[in-house]
Design an enzyme around this catalytic site. Structure first.
Site, short mmCIF file in Angstrom:
data_model
loop_
_atom_site.label_atom_id
_atom_site.label_comp_id
_atom_site.label_asym_id
_atom_site.label_seq_id
_atom_site.Cartn_x
_atom_site.Cartn_y
_atom_site.Cartn_z
N HIS A 152 0.88 -1.20 0.04
CA HIS A 152 0.07 0.11 -0.01
C HIS A 152 0.97 1.34 -0.01
O HIS A 152 0.66 2.14 -0.85
CB HIS A 152 -0.85 0.12 1.35
CG HIS A 152 -1.85 -1.28 1.46
ND1 HIS A 152 -2.14 -1.77 2.57
CD2 HIS A 152 -2.72 -1.79 0.54
CE1 HIS A 152 -3.27 -2.58 2.36
NE2 HIS A 152 -3.28 -2.65 1.37
N SER A 208 -3.01 -7.51 3.03
CA SER A 208 -3.32 -7.24 4.35
C SER A 208 -3.67 -8.80 5.14
O SER A 208 -3.18 -9.05 6.23
CB SER A 208 -4.12 -6.55 4.51
OG SER A 208 -3.90 -5.24 4.29
N ARG A 228 -1.67 -6.29 -8.61
CA ARG A 228 -0.44 -7.12 -8.09
C ARG A 228 -0.05 -8.22 -9.15
O ARG A 228 0.75 -8.51 -9.56
CB ARG A 228 -0.69 -7.87 -6.61
CG ARG A 228 -0.48 -6.81 -5.54
CD ARG A 228 -1.09 -7.36 -4.37
NE ARG A 228 -2.51 -7.57 -4.55
CZ ARG A 228 -3.40 -8.15 -3.51
NH1 ARG A 228 -2.89 -8.10 -2.14
NH2 ARG A 228 -4.46 -8.03 -3.78
N LYS A 255 -15.88 -7.33 5.22
CA LYS A 255 -14.80 -8.50 5.60
C LYS A 255 -14.72 -8.42 7.13
O LYS A 255 -14.00 -9.22 7.59
CB LYS A 255 -13.62 -8.13 4.96
CG LYS A 255 -13.38 -8.39 3.54
CD LYS A 255 -12.08 -7.82 3.02
CE LYS A 255 -12.14 -7.32 1.40
NZ LYS A 255 -11.15 -6.76 0.98
O1 PNS Z 1 -8.54 -3.06 0.51
P1 PNS Z 1 -10.24 -3.66 -0.08
O2 PNS Z 1 -10.67 -4.07 0.88
O3 PNS Z 1 -9.73 -4.34 -1.31
O4 PNS Z 1 -10.83 -2.04 -0.57
C1 PNS Z 1 -11.83 -2.30 -1.18
C2 PNS Z 1 -12.43 -0.92 -1.56
C3 PNS Z 1 -12.60 -0.36 -0.20
C4 PNS Z 1 -11.54 -0.26 -2.43
C5 PNS Z 1 -13.99 -1.11 -2.19
O5 PNS Z 1 -14.62 -2.17 -1.53
C6 PNS Z 1 -14.74 0.06 -2.18
O6 PNS Z 1 -14.52 0.96 -3.11
N1 PNS Z 1 -15.82 0.10 -1.58
C7 PNS Z 1 -16.82 1.17 -1.49
C8 PNS Z 1 -18.16 0.82 -1.89
C9 PNS Z 1 -17.98 0.97 -3.54
O7 PNS Z 1 -17.99 1.94 -3.95
N2 PNS Z 1 -18.10 -0.25 -4.12
C10 PNS Z 1 -17.81 -0.33 -5.52
C11 PNS Z 1 -18.97 -0.19 -6.23
S1 PNS Z 1 -18.71 -1.30 -7.66
#
Ligand code: PNS
Length: 164
Positions: free
Chosen positions: A19, A130, A92, A43
């Site tokens: 990150h 993570s 990645r 999660k």
């Molecule tokens: O670190 P992560 O858990 O992979 O991050 C995922 C994240 C936070 C980037 C993603 O879940 C997100 O953008 N969540 C907010 C809700 C949203 O806007 N979802 C996308 C609609 S398709």
């Protein structure tokens, strides 16, 4: 790509060197970078939102154009409200691509002004996540190569508590 503000969203449960690599590179490319920590991850995070933000703030302390914020709800709406131009994500491996591509398209549909920019992960971070840090750390394994040195001890301590 100056005069642009971008967002690096994630659960950051906890922050990893992968990150930090993406955030650092984004901070060199753009005027301002918001690191947006998702409040309610489906999660069920190991680290609370306060812990995740505190660790991230410490990790990015040397980067003057980076601000750590919390967010909930739809990222596309958050970006519209805060006039953010683009989402920056790290890729990645090919396995990341399908999910990230789907999200990029959905976000663009929700907010047509919003671009998604992918940076390829550094070769040292290709395998890093993570969840891997949580698993290794919770069994007392060495996570020294995976998390920023300044927050290493606090992550180790917290993961040890969880496993007790
Ligand atoms: O670190 P992560 O858990 O992979 O991050 C995922 C994240 C936070 C980037 C993603 O879940 C997100 O953008 N969540 C907010 C809700 C949203 O806007 N979802 C996308 C609609 S398709």
């Amino acid at each position: 790509m100056k005069n642009k503000s971008v967002i690096c969203p994630g659960s950051f449960d906890p922050v990893t060197l992968g990150h930090l690599d993406i955030i650092t590179r984004a901070s060199k490319m753009f005027d301002s970078v918001y690191v947006a920590v998702l409040i309610n991850s489906s999660k069920k995070p190991c680290f609370s939102i306060e812990e995740r933000m505190a660790l991230m703030r410490e990790a990015v302390e040397g980067l003057s154009n980076v601000e750590v914020v919390r967010f909930d709800g739809l990222l596309a709406q958050y970006c519209r409200r805060h006039k953010i131009d683009a989402i920056v994500k790290g890729l990645r491996a090919v396995s990341d691509f399908e999910y990230e591509f789907q999200m990029a398209i959905a976000n663009k549909k929700l907010n047509p002004q919003l671009e998604t920019i992918f940076l390829t992960a550094d070769s040292d971070s290709m395998y890093l996540s993570s969840s891997m840090v949580r698993e290794i750390g919770s069994y007392g394994g060495d996570i020294g190569n995976f998390v920023p040195a300044c927050v290493h001890d606090r992550i180790v301590e917290r993961l040890r508590q969880i496993h007790q």
